[in-house]
Design a protein around this motif. Sequence first.
Motif, short mmCIF file in Angstrom:
data_model
loop_
_atom_site.label_atom_id
_atom_site.label_comp_id
_atom_site.label_asym_id
_atom_site.label_seq_id
_atom_site.Cartn_x
_atom_site.Cartn_y
_atom_site.Cartn_z
N ASP A 1 26.58 56.16 19.27
CA ASP A 1 25.42 56.23 18.38
C ASP A 1 25.68 57.20 17.22
O ASP A 1 25.32 56.93 16.07
N SER B 1 19.49 47.18 19.24
CA SER B 1 18.52 48.24 18.96
C SER B 1 19.24 49.37 18.21
O SER B 1 20.30 49.85 18.63
N HIS C 1 17.75 52.20 17.75
CA HIS C 1 17.00 53.39 18.13
C HIS C 1 17.92 54.59 18.35
O HIS C 1 17.62 55.71 17.90
N SER D 1 18.00 57.94 15.91
CA SER D 1 17.45 59.15 16.52
C SER D 1 18.26 60.39 16.14
O SER D 1 17.78 61.52 16.27
N LEU E 1 11.81 59.75 17.34
CA LEU E 1 11.30 58.40 17.13
C LEU E 1 10.47 57.99 18.35
O LEU E 1 10.71 58.48 19.46
N SER F 1 11.53 53.11 22.68
CA SER F 1 11.71 51.67 22.53
C SER F 1 11.95 51.04 23.90
O SER F 1 12.63 51.62 24.74
#
Length: 246
Positions: A93, A166, A168, A172, A191, A194
């Motif tokens: 990520d 996603s 997310h 983040s 955030l 989800s």
Amino acid sequence: MALLTSKLRDRLGEALTITVSILLAFAIDAWWDGVQESNLDDAHLASVLREMKTTSELLDDAIRLHALTMDRAETVLEMTSKGELIGTEQDLDSLINDLLNSYQINAPTGALRAAILSGSIARIQNQELKSLLLGWEGLLDDLLEEEINGFENAVIFTRWLGEHASVHGPLSISDKNVSGKRVAGRSDFTLPPSRHQAGIATLLDSVAFENQILLLHANGQSSRDEAVAFQEILQAAIAELQLTID
């Protein structure tokens, strides 16, 4: 006759004195105008020099960040080549978060434009330097073309990613700006949760995902190479401009 000749001589002397005085006054005015123009030119060129040194610092940052994009992309491509995660999903990520950003240099040109309008650039004796400065904004446009392409591809990648997994996790991670520096006051950024669990790691076996990363790497390399080449031209211009001012 002698009296007339004496008067004529006196008048010619007065006329000559007046003429010399006028010519001397013009010469002094011309000299003073030249001094003022030279001082103004020095001030303009000094401002251009400071502006170019600022651009050089921005280029150093750009070269570093484009190399960072390449490094991040290569790390992700190592995962896609194996089709499996290396490290944690949070590591991936973070890599993707960096790749979602794209650096564009915003080089200042106000001092150069002012120097051109004032005629200071046109009065430079060094013809090569003069031509380079007069065409400077065109060189900047060439540099920006690569960076704009990189930015547009980062936007395309962001949209593509949002359609296939996603985002997310990457979104983040928001306590860093595009330069990689920590943003003060952003540590509490969060955030909403989800329910979608299909994160970026699910794309590691996707050829489309790998192609997106390859494009980002290619753009990073093109932008870095263009910035390196421009930096060489800029450093030569700074050196010549410094000699002109001195």
